[in-house]
Design a protein around this motif. Sequence first.
Motif, PDB file in Angstrom:
ATOM      1  N   SER A   1      -1.444   7.405   8.398  1.00  0.00           N
ATOM      2  CA  SER A   1      -2.430   7.211   7.272  1.00  0.00           C
ATOM      3  C   SER A   1      -3.551   8.323   7.733  1.00  0.00           C
ATOM      4  O   SER A   1      -4.439   8.164   6.906  1.00  0.00           O
ATOM      5  CB  SER A   1      -3.220   5.729   7.788  1.00  0.00           C
ATOM      6  N   ILE A   2      -3.713   8.811   8.926  1.00  0.00           N
ATOM      7  CA  ILE A   2      -4.486   9.892   9.152  1.00  0.00           C
ATOM      8  C   ILE A   2      -3.912  11.362   9.001  1.00  0.00           C
ATOM      9  O   ILE A   2      -4.647  12.161   9.088  1.00  0.00           O
ATOM     10  CB  ILE A   2      -5.251   9.706  10.458  1.00  0.00           C
ATOM     11  N   GLY A   3      -2.790  11.417   8.794  1.00  0.00           N
ATOM     12  CA  GLY A   3      -2.059  12.622   8.375  1.00  0.00           C
ATOM     13  C   GLY A   3      -2.259  13.885   9.313  1.00  0.00           C
ATOM     14  O   GLY A   3      -2.251  14.973   8.723  1.00  0.00           O
ATOM     15  N   HIS A   4      -2.456  13.771  10.690  1.00  0.00           N
ATOM     16  CA  HIS A   4      -2.517  15.034  11.529  1.00  0.00           C
ATOM     17  C   HIS A   4      -1.283  15.319  12.458  1.00  0.00           C
ATOM     18  O   HIS A   4      -1.422  15.941  13.485  1.00  0.00           O
ATOM     19  CB  HIS A   4      -3.766  14.583  12.357  1.00  0.00           C
ATOM     20  N   GLY A   5      -0.032  14.503  12.230  1.00  0.00           N
ATOM     21  CA  GLY A   5       1.045  14.769  13.179  1.00  0.00           C
ATOM     22  C   GLY A   5       1.467  15.945  13.365  1.00  0.00           C
ATOM     23  O   GLY A   5       1.474  16.522  14.519  1.00  0.00           O
ATOM     24  N   THR A   6       1.896  16.847  12.237  1.00  0.00           N
ATOM     25  CA  THR A   6       2.307  18.178  12.513  1.00  0.00           C
ATOM     26  C   THR A   6       1.231  18.994  12.863  1.00  0.00           C
ATOM     27  O   THR A   6       1.389  19.803  13.644  1.00  0.00           O
ATOM     28  CB  THR A   6       2.678  18.581  11.156  1.00  0.00           C
ATOM     29  N   THR A   7       0.014  18.726  12.541  1.00  0.00           N
ATOM     30  CA  THR A   7      -1.278  19.581  13.007  1.00  0.00           C
ATOM     31  C   THR A   7      -1.210  19.222  14.455  1.00  0.00           C
ATOM     32  O   THR A   7      -1.736  20.426  15.224  1.00  0.00           O
ATOM     33  CB  THR A   7      -2.643  19.159  12.319  1.00  0.00           C
ATOM     34  N   MET A   8      -1.401  18.315  15.066  1.00  0.00           N
ATOM     35  CA  MET A   8      -1.031  17.975  16.499  1.00  0.00           C
ATOM     36  C   MET A   8      -0.221  18.675  17.224  1.00  0.00           C
ATOM     37  O   MET A   8      -0.331  19.276  18.337  1.00  0.00           O
ATOM     38  CB  MET A   8      -1.258  16.171  16.678  1.00  0.00           C
TER      39      MET A   8
ATOM     40  N   ARG B   1      -4.439   2.558  11.702  1.00  0.00           N
ATOM     41  CA  ARG B   1      -3.250   1.763  11.770  1.00  0.00           C
ATOM     42  C   ARG B   1      -4.132   0.186  11.704  1.00  0.00           C
ATOM     43  O   ARG B   1      -3.439  -0.676  10.804  1.00  0.00           O
ATOM     44  CB  ARG B   1      -2.277   1.925  12.889  1.00  0.00           C
ATOM     45  N   LEU B   2      -4.952  -0.256  12.479  1.00  0.00           N
ATOM     46  CA  LEU B   2      -5.484  -1.533  12.285  1.00  0.00           C
ATOM     47  C   LEU B   2      -6.029  -1.803  11.165  1.00  0.00           C
ATOM     48  O   LEU B   2      -5.897  -2.965  10.489  1.00  0.00           O
ATOM     49  CB  LEU B   2      -6.381  -1.593  13.739  1.00  0.00           C
ATOM     50  N   TRP B   3      -6.852  -0.925  10.602  1.00  0.00           N
ATOM     51  CA  TRP B   3      -7.403  -1.165   9.382  1.00  0.00           C
ATOM     52  C   TRP B   3      -6.514  -1.526   8.115  1.00  0.00           C
ATOM     53  O   TRP B   3      -6.665  -2.724   7.434  1.00  0.00           O
ATOM     54  CB  TRP B   3      -8.198   0.151   8.866  1.00  0.00           C
ATOM     55  N   PHE B   4      -5.365  -0.867   8.118  1.00  0.00           N
ATOM     56  CA  PHE B   4      -4.318  -1.104   7.157  1.00  0.00           C
ATOM     57  C   PHE B   4      -3.652  -2.498   7.452  1.00  0.00           C
ATOM     58  O   PHE B   4      -3.140  -3.053   6.806  1.00  0.00           O
ATOM     59  CB  PHE B   4      -3.129   0.011   7.034  1.00  0.00           C
ATOM     60  N   GLU B   5      -3.432  -2.752   8.695  1.00  0.00           N
ATOM     61  CA  GLU B   5      -2.927  -3.995   8.969  1.00  0.00           C
ATOM     62  C   GLU B   5      -3.680  -5.340   8.890  1.00  0.00           C
ATOM     63  O   GLU B   5      -3.093  -6.421   8.539  1.00  0.00           O
ATOM     64  CB  GLU B   5      -2.627  -4.025  10.486  1.00  0.00           C
ATOM     65  N   THR B   6      -4.809  -5.035   8.401  1.00  0.00           N
ATOM     66  CA  THR B   6      -5.836  -6.120   7.983  1.00  0.00           C
ATOM     67  C   THR B   6      -6.345  -6.047   6.679  1.00  0.00           C
ATOM     68  O   THR B   6      -7.430  -6.504   6.038  1.00  0.00           O
ATOM     69  CB  THR B   6      -6.998  -6.135   9.053  1.00  0.00           C
TER      70      THR B   6
ATOM     71  N   VAL C   1       0.746  -1.224  -0.152  1.00  0.00           N
ATOM     72  CA  VAL C   1       0.065   0.065  -0.068  1.00  0.00           C
ATOM     73  C   VAL C   1       0.938   1.319  -0.061  1.00  0.00           C
ATOM     74  O   VAL C   1       1.688   1.394   0.689  1.00  0.00           O
ATOM     75  CB  VAL C   1      -1.090   0.121   1.086  1.00  0.00           C
ATOM     76  N   ALA C   2       0.601   2.188  -0.922  1.00  0.00           N
ATOM     77  CA  ALA C   2       1.347   3.490  -0.834  1.00  0.00           C
ATOM     78  C   ALA C   2       0.616   4.560  -0.665  1.00  0.00           C
ATOM     79  O   ALA C   2      -0.640   4.740  -1.127  1.00  0.00           O
ATOM     80  CB  ALA C   2       2.037   3.494  -2.345  1.00  0.00           C
ATOM     81  N   HIS C   3       0.890   5.831   0.262  1.00  0.00           N
ATOM     82  CA  HIS C   3       0.230   6.673   0.625  1.00  0.00           C
ATOM     83  C   HIS C   3       1.118   7.859   0.063  1.00  0.00           C
ATOM     84  O   HIS C   3       2.216   7.974   0.245  1.00  0.00           O
ATOM     85  CB  HIS C   3       0.181   6.991   2.121  1.00  0.00           C
ATOM     86  N   SER C   4       0.588   8.747  -0.884  1.00  0.00           N
ATOM     87  CA  SER C   4       1.554   9.589  -1.699  1.00  0.00           C
ATOM     88  C   SER C   4       0.619  11.060  -1.979  1.00  0.00           C
ATOM     89  O   SER C   4      -0.737  10.759  -2.234  1.00  0.00           O
ATOM     90  CB  SER C   4       1.790   9.003  -3.044  1.00  0.00           C
ATOM     91  N   TYR C   5       1.561  11.865  -1.901  1.00  0.00           N
ATOM     92  CA  TYR C   5       1.012  13.489  -2.463  1.00  0.00           C
ATOM     93  C   TYR C   5       2.003  14.155  -2.616  1.00  0.00           C
ATOM     94  O   TYR C   5       3.244  13.931  -2.056  1.00  0.00           O
ATOM     95  CB  TYR C   5       0.067  13.848  -1.296  1.00  0.00           C
ATOM     96  N   LYS C   6       2.033  15.321  -3.454  1.00  0.00           N
ATOM     97  CA  LYS C   6       3.075  16.282  -3.598  1.00  0.00           C
ATOM     98  C   LYS C   6       3.189  17.126  -2.743  1.00  0.00           C
ATOM     99  O   LYS C   6       2.228  17.300  -2.007  1.00  0.00           O
ATOM    100  CB  LYS C   6       2.936  16.830  -5.053  1.00  0.00           C
TER     101      LYS C   6
END
Length: 378
Positions: A278-285, A330-335, A189-194
């Motif tokens: 996968s939820i992309g909120h790290g820097t926002t947090m 994370r669990l969704w992607f692990e399954t 699985v790839a997560h990508s954006y410019k």
Amino acid sequence: MKILVVGAGPSGLMFASETKKLQPDWDIRIIEKNHPDANVVGWGVVLPGRAPHHPANPLSYLANHETLDAQYLEDFKLTHHNQSALKSTGVTLCGAERKSMVRELRQLCVSLGITIDYEQPALEDAELLCNDYDLVVVSNGINHTTTYYRDALKPKIEFGKNRYMWYGTPKTFDAMNLIFKSHSKGIFVAHSYKYSSTMSTFVVECSEETYQKSGLDEMSAQDAEKFIASVFEDDLDGNPVMAQEGLKWRNFMTLSHEQAFDGNVALLGDALQSGHFSIGHGTTMAVVGAQILVKAVYDNPDNVQAALTDFNQHVMPIMRLFDQHATISRLWFETVEDRMHLSPPEIAQSFAERRSELPPLPAALGQALERALARGEK
């Protein structure tokens, strides 16, 4: 007030600069373990909204934000069984280069008169140092083995099952992309954006079984790059993927705490709570947590304990909700291998619904940030 910030990453830099603007006479010092010219970890990050208008986007606090070549994205593209579906995200997202963002935030701090001392390792004699400052803010990321000063701030650590790697690529993805790829060795699985006009983030994850079966565990970094580029050749239009020196395939580490402070030591950013990419909120947090702490010390300039009690009261509910959202994702992607038989619309629906039972995180973050920016209003 005399303040020490440990770590020159986004959360510490945001806290230091915003506090210094409000209290120019306060003595604020930042220590950073790396050399100033050391490569900042990571490629691009996802931020909310358009700078300079969104208060949770750290670029909004930079006068020269336009020079960072940030990219604004409003579409989400999911690819499964080599079929793609494009839909609006409903919001504007900002892809930005992490290195440039950190560099400019550091320059902002210096311009405000904040000292940044580089090549200062995490301190062993922490208790003694804490006595030299009214407030110590630990914001040096997820390096839990050296940053936690007291038993009360020992983190809870949980490792995910999937392996992942944070690549960059010159292929520019004009939407937030989620790509499911069936390969003879397993599912990737790839997560990508410019994040600039010439580069994209390309995070790849797979199960431990796929990681071993594909031979990634024994490949050199260069061979792994070539292999991943071949797996996603069609999606990358033949472009390569690149890994930063020092970054390796690893299991995602979730770090969390029951409280955000002890004594005069407060935690910020990933040092307080990490969450799955996968939820992309790290820097926002990191930004929201920093602003909550800024308000707490501004409202209680003569009472650090009252300030940190207030900080803890308002930041921990947000961090727990962040943790819940990130863990479910994370669990969704692990399954995900259990869902590979689904059609593209079906897997898109499953992805969209994976966090639907939780209170929405953006709304909670917006409320917390609105309160934090109401300086002097309790």
